[in-house]
Motif scaffolding. Structure first.
Motif, PDB file in Angstrom:
ATOM      1  N   THR A 307       0.849  -1.184   0.000  1.00 53.59           N
ATOM      2  CA  THR A 307       0.000   0.000   0.000  1.00 53.59           C
ATOM      3  C   THR A 307       0.889   1.241   0.000  1.00 53.59           C
ATOM      4  OG1 THR A 307      -0.116   0.210   2.405  1.00 53.59           O
ATOM      5  CG2 THR A 307      -1.716  -1.268   1.338  1.00 53.59           C
ATOM      6  N   SER A 308       0.295   2.379  -0.276  1.00 50.71           N
ATOM      7  CA  SER A 308       1.086   3.611  -0.373  1.00 50.71           C
ATOM      8  C   SER A 308       1.621   4.077   0.976  1.00 50.71           C
ATOM      9  CB  SER A 308       0.234   4.726  -1.000  1.00 50.71           C
ATOM     10  OG  SER A 308      -0.900   4.986  -0.194  1.00 50.71           O
ATOM     11  N   PRO A 329       4.038  -3.331  -7.372  1.00 49.83           N
ATOM     12  CA  PRO A 329       2.825  -2.525  -7.538  1.00 49.83           C
ATOM     13  C   PRO A 329       2.382  -1.919  -6.205  1.00 49.83           C
ATOM     14  CG  PRO A 329       2.576  -4.735  -8.471  1.00 49.83           C
ATOM     15  CD  PRO A 329       3.799  -4.755  -7.612  1.00 49.83           C
ATOM     16  N   VAL A 330       1.821  -0.739  -6.279  1.00 46.75           N
ATOM     17  CA  VAL A 330       1.215  -0.086  -5.124  1.00 46.75           C
ATOM     18  C   VAL A 330      -0.304  -0.171  -5.300  1.00 46.75           C
ATOM     19  CG1 VAL A 330       1.051   2.015  -3.756  1.00 46.75           C
ATOM     20  CG2 VAL A 330       3.186   1.469  -4.960  1.00 46.75           C
ATOM     21  N   GLY A 338      -0.072   2.857  -8.531  1.00 44.37           N
ATOM     22  CA  GLY A 338       1.283   3.203  -8.939  1.00 44.37           C
ATOM     23  C   GLY A 338       2.208   2.007  -8.874  1.00 44.37           C
ATOM     24  N   VAL A 339       3.474   2.234  -9.221  1.00 45.96           N
ATOM     25  CA  VAL A 339       4.495   1.187  -9.128  1.00 45.96           C
ATOM     26  C   VAL A 339       5.769   1.772  -8.534  1.00 45.96           C
ATOM     27  CG1 VAL A 339       3.618  -0.200 -11.053  1.00 45.96           C
ATOM     28  CG2 VAL A 339       5.299   1.605 -11.496  1.00 45.96           C
ATOM     29  N   GLN A 354      20.302   9.644   2.177  1.00 45.53           N
ATOM     30  CA  GLN A 354      18.940   9.528   1.647  1.00 45.53           C
ATOM     31  C   GLN A 354      18.144   8.455   2.386  1.00 45.53           C
ATOM     32  OE1 GLN A 354      17.525  11.603  -0.911  1.00 45.53           O
ATOM     33  NE2 GLN A 354      19.323  12.666  -0.102  1.00 45.53           N
ATOM     34  N   ARG A 355      18.791   7.343   2.682  1.00 45.20           N
ATOM     35  CA  ARG A 355      18.075   6.265   3.369  1.00 45.20           C
ATOM     36  C   ARG A 355      17.700   6.701   4.782  1.00 45.20           C
ATOM     37  NH1 ARG A 355      20.271   0.018   3.720  1.00 45.20           N
ATOM     38  NH2 ARG A 355      18.403  -0.888   4.733  1.00 45.20           N
ATOM     39  N   GLU A 356      18.596   7.419   5.437  1.00 47.93           N
ATOM     40  CA  GLU A 356      18.317   7.879   6.791  1.00 47.93           C
ATOM     41  C   GLU A 356      17.196   8.933   6.796  1.00 47.93           C
ATOM     42  OE1 GLU A 356      22.351   6.196   6.614  1.00 47.93           O
ATOM     43  OE2 GLU A 356      21.226   7.666   5.412  1.00 47.93           O
ATOM     44  N   LEU A 357      17.200   9.793   5.756  1.00 46.29           N
ATOM     45  CA  LEU A 357      16.208  10.865   5.710  1.00 46.29           C
ATOM     46  C   LEU A 357      14.815  10.367   5.310  1.00 46.29           C
ATOM     47  CD1 LEU A 357      18.265  13.733   4.019  1.00 46.29           C
ATOM     48  CD2 LEU A 357      17.395  13.692   6.364  1.00 46.29           C
ATOM     49  N   TYR A 358      14.769   9.421   4.365  1.00 48.54           N
ATOM     50  CA  TYR A 358      13.475   9.049   3.777  1.00 48.54           C
ATOM     51  C   TYR A 358      13.066   7.608   4.054  1.00 48.54           C
ATOM     52  CZ  TYR A 358      14.104  13.367   1.122  1.00 48.54           C
ATOM     53  OH  TYR A 358      14.281  14.670   0.767  1.00 48.54           O
ATOM     54  N   GLY A 359      13.877   6.866   4.804  1.00 49.15           N
ATOM     55  CA  GLY A 359      13.557   5.456   5.040  1.00 49.15           C
ATOM     56  C   GLY A 359      12.215   5.252   5.726  1.00 49.15           C
ATOM     57  N   SER A 360      11.859   6.121   6.647  1.00 57.79           N
ATOM     58  CA  SER A 360      10.593   5.969   7.369  1.00 57.79           C
ATOM     59  C   SER A 360       9.425   6.653   6.664  1.00 57.79           C
ATOM     60  CB  SER A 360      10.718   6.546   8.782  1.00 57.79           C
ATOM     61  OG  SER A 360      11.066   7.923   8.729  1.00 57.79           O
ATOM     62  N   SER A 361       9.683   7.327   5.562  1.00 56.61           N
ATOM     63  CA  SER A 361       8.625   8.021   4.828  1.00 56.61           C
ATOM     64  C   SER A 361       7.796   7.007   4.037  1.00 56.61           C
ATOM     65  CB  SER A 361       9.225   9.047   3.863  1.00 56.61           C
ATOM     66  OG  SER A 361       9.994   9.999   4.577  1.00 56.61           O
ATOM     67  N   PRO A 362       6.525   7.327   3.763  1.00 62.37           N
ATOM     68  CA  PRO A 362       5.705   6.406   2.971  1.00 62.37           C
ATOM     69  C   PRO A 362       6.254   6.262   1.552  1.00 62.37           C
ATOM     70  CG  PRO A 362       4.547   8.488   3.327  1.00 62.37           C
ATOM     71  CD  PRO A 362       5.756   8.513   4.207  1.00 62.37           C
ATOM     72  N   CYS A 363       6.119   5.087   1.017  1.00 65.46           N
ATOM     73  CA  CYS A 363       6.732   4.785  -0.271  1.00 65.46           C
ATOM     74  C   CYS A 363       6.099   5.556  -1.422  1.00 65.46           C
ATOM     75  CB  CYS A 363       6.669   3.286  -0.554  1.00 65.46           C
ATOM     76  SG  CYS A 363       4.982   2.644  -0.713  1.00 65.46           S
ATOM     77  N   ARG A 364       4.930   6.151  -1.207  1.00 62.08           N
ATOM     78  CA  ARG A 364       4.290   6.898  -2.290  1.00 62.08           C
ATOM     79  C   ARG A 364       5.150   8.067  -2.765  1.00 62.08           C
ATOM     80  NH1 ARG A 364       0.987   8.365   2.168  1.00 62.08           N
ATOM     81  NH2 ARG A 364       1.284  10.543   2.804  1.00 62.08           N
ATOM     82  N   LEU A 365       6.109   8.501  -1.932  1.00 64.41           N
ATOM     83  CA  LEU A 365       7.006   9.586  -2.333  1.00 64.41           C
ATOM     84  C   LEU A 365       7.843   9.197  -3.542  1.00 64.41           C
ATOM     85  CD1 LEU A 365       8.309  10.894   1.125  1.00 64.41           C
ATOM     86  CD2 LEU A 365       6.583  11.933  -0.369  1.00 64.41           C
TER      87      LEU A 365
END
Length: 615
Positions: A307-308, A329-330, A338-339, A354-365
């Motif tokens: 999921t997103s 797939p999302v 999306g994919v 980048q991994r430290e900054l965005y690792g916990s962010s939702p994958c929809r980014l």
């Protein structure tokens, strides 16, 4: 001492040695017993929508007569069968209306109950009106073996109900092995086949043939076939393969007091997997291939979806754990949105912090919100064109495959290219060597697909007038040029997304039209062929030929004009034709009628009544 069952009201207080008294109490108990209604959906197999629900009755909970077969058998033995049926009709109709269930209500009613209720308080039209339902919402099921001697009296009752919008179904067709005469007399809208013909159908060629035969007869009669007793995925897949329109059974849904929404995406995914398994089983050389070849469904691969809201870190780790996974797939509520691409995410996370900054962010980014999404029935040639034309995708991209808009899996461009190569090799074996158009085998298969799918289409048989004397006069090389000209002209005016063009042989071609403006296309074909023919003669050094002399089939010298184009067309409505052979014969007869008229002519055969349209 009481001899009555404990569940009956008053059984514990009843003491008598007179059997007649006991039967009277039992009759009264059945009259007073509580009834409830349950409903089982009947499903359109092509799209997964609900045609309606069969309403079924249940007896007192916790008693031996909770099962309807036992309840009604005992009621009939006590002379209460019709009375109990009327109570059951009231119960089911009122509950169906209260639940506001979609589709039609299928209700079992015996001929005796229909006769007894006519014009009385238990009349079906009266019960429907009291429940706030239109007559068109009801389908009365009559078992094949129950019609019997009551038919002469029943016909008037049925006619009155039909005028009120009620439709009829023959139930359990084949259960009593009676003749098909009642089908001819009743002309039901629905045919429900006995479950004996569905049980184990995937392994029984005779059962398959019986269902196909019933489906063919129903198509001619304009009836819809419902296969009852579908209890396994294999049975469901086989029923679909026989061209049956609708199904009912435990595998789809059990009878329930409050039916739940049918989970068709899950069923469609299971069917897709079943068809893929069958396709793989038939992939050995020399074995027949399933019709699923040529569709996007053939390329379906199951991969993990997210999921997103899933974290980018989780998706990154999923890619690392599966080296051969390139696209995820999302999906939200079974709908693809999306994919996520392996190369994009791993490249992004390889950069500092980048991994430290965005690792916990939702994958929809990081997802591509505009992936290429195709239906499972998309032709492979159409899919390849879409991939080539799709901005930002191209032939290197994966794509999402759906069924009725719901996510099923993904397909890869590499698999698509391999499948296209196989299709081209197969097509070459059945193609006409002069025009490279599909020959008789692919034409027959395409017509059969349309018939099995219940599609509306038009068949047009194209033939040249006076082509043999032209060949005799100007030679076979120029004759071949004329056939190639006709092939190009026909190809110019068909929509490759909807229509199908085939070459029977010689100067005979077949066009299967699903384009709504097919008549206009035919008129353009005739005009373009006439002008193209004149230009061809000039380019061949024959000048402005208007007439020439050649021998006819009897050896008599006659004067002829240049070949013209005759088109014989047949409009095929769902259920109007039983087989591709009937369609081919009708199109050939229409073509013969067109050839009787001078010049290029379109003749349309409408249900056996011709209508002439000349160019």
């Amino acid at each position: 001492m009481s001899l009555l069952p404990d569940w009956m009201p008053g059984a514990n207080q009843f003491v008598s040695n007179d059997p007649g008294d006991e039967l009277d109490v039992e009759r009264e108990a059945i009259r007073q017993c509580s009834l409830s209604a349950v409903f089982q959906p009947i499903v359109w197999l092509r799209e997964g929508s609900v045609l309606g629900h069969e309403g079924l009755t249940r007896g007192p909970v916790g008693s031996p007569l909770h099962a309807p077969d036992l309840l009604f058998a005992r009621a009939r033995a006590l002379g209460l069968g019709v009375e109990l049926e009327h109570r059951a009709c009231v119960c089911v109709i009122q509950r169906f209306a209260a639940l506001r269930l979609p589709g039609r209500l299928f209700l079992n009613v015996s001929p005796q109950a229909l006769l007894a209720a006519a014009h009385g308080p238990s009349d079906l039209l009266t019960l429907l009106a009291q429940a706030g339902l239109e007559g068109s919402r009801l389908v009365v099921e009559i078992t094949e073996q129950s019609l019997g001697a009551s038919w002469p009296e029943l016909s008037g009752v049925i006619a009155r109900l039909q005028r009120g919008g009620v439709q009829f179904a023959i139930d359990d067709l084949g259960a009593g092995f009676s003749n098909l005469g009642r089908w001819l007399t009743l002309r039901p809208k629905y045919i429900k086949t006995d479950k004996a013909f569905v049980s184990g159908i995937q392994e029984d060629l005779l059962r398959q043939q019986i269902l196909r035969s019933v489906s063919d007869i129903a198509a001619v009669a304009g009836a819809i076939v419902v296969a009852e007793g579908v209890e396994t995925l294999e049975e469901l897949a086989s029923v679909c393969d026989q061209g049956i329109a609708c199904a009912q059974g435990y595998y789809l849904a059990r009878p329930q007091a409050q039916p739940q929404r049918l989970n068709w995406p899950e069923l469609a995914a299971a069917l897709a997997g079943q068809r893929l398994d069958a396709l793989r089983c038939c992939s050995e050389p020399g074995l027949p291939q399933d019709d699923v070849q040529g569709w996007a469904l053939q390329l379906l691969r199951r991969v993990p979806s997210v999921t997103s809201q899933v974290s980018s870190e989780a998706v990154f780790n999923l890619f690392l754990s599966k080296p051969n996974l390139y696209t995820i797939p999302v999906v939200e509520h079974e709908i693809p949105v999306g994919v996520l691409k392996r190369s994009s995410l791993i490249e992004r996370f390889s950069l500092p912090f980048q991994r430290e900054l965005y690792g916990s962010s939702p994958c929809r980014l990081f997802m591509d919100s505009k992936p290429l999404i195709v239906d499972m029935h998309t032709p492979l040639l159409t899919l390849s064109r879409w991939l080539a034309e799709a901005e930002g995708h191209g032939l290197a991209a994966d794509f999402i495959i759906t069924g009725r808009g719901h996510y099923l899996g993904i397909g890869s461009s590499q698999d698509l290219l391999q499948a296209l190569n196989r299709l081209q090799l197969r097509a070459a074996r059945h193609a006409n060597p002069l025009t490279q158009l599909p020959g008789n085998v692919p034409i027959d298969r395409q017509i059969q697909r349309y018939l099995a799918s219940g599609l509306q289409f038009a068949v047009c048989h194209a033939d040249l007038d006076h082509f043999k004397p032209f060949n005799d006069r100007f030679g076979y090389r120029l004759g071949d040029d004329v056939i190639r000209l006709l092939s190009r002209v026909l190809g110019h005016h068909v929509d490759e997304r909807l229509d199908f063009l085939g070459h029977i042989g010689g100067d005979d071609f077949i066009v299967l039209f699903r384009s709504g403006d097919w008549k206009t296309r035919c008129e353009r074909m005739m005009r373009e062929f006439t002008s193209g023919m004149a230009q061809l003669m000039v380019e061949a050094g024959q000048g402005d030929v208007q007439h020439y002399e050649a021998e006819d089939r009897r050896g008599v010298t006659c004067s002829y004009g240049l070949p013209t184009l005759s088109l014989g067309a047949v409009q095929v409505e769902p259920g109007a034709y039983q087989s591709r052979h009937q369609i081919a014969q009708a199109a050939s007869e229409a073509k013969s009628q067109a050839k009787k008229q001078p010049g290029s002519t379109l003749f349309i055969e409408r249900r056996g009544v011709g209508s002439l349209q000349a160019a």
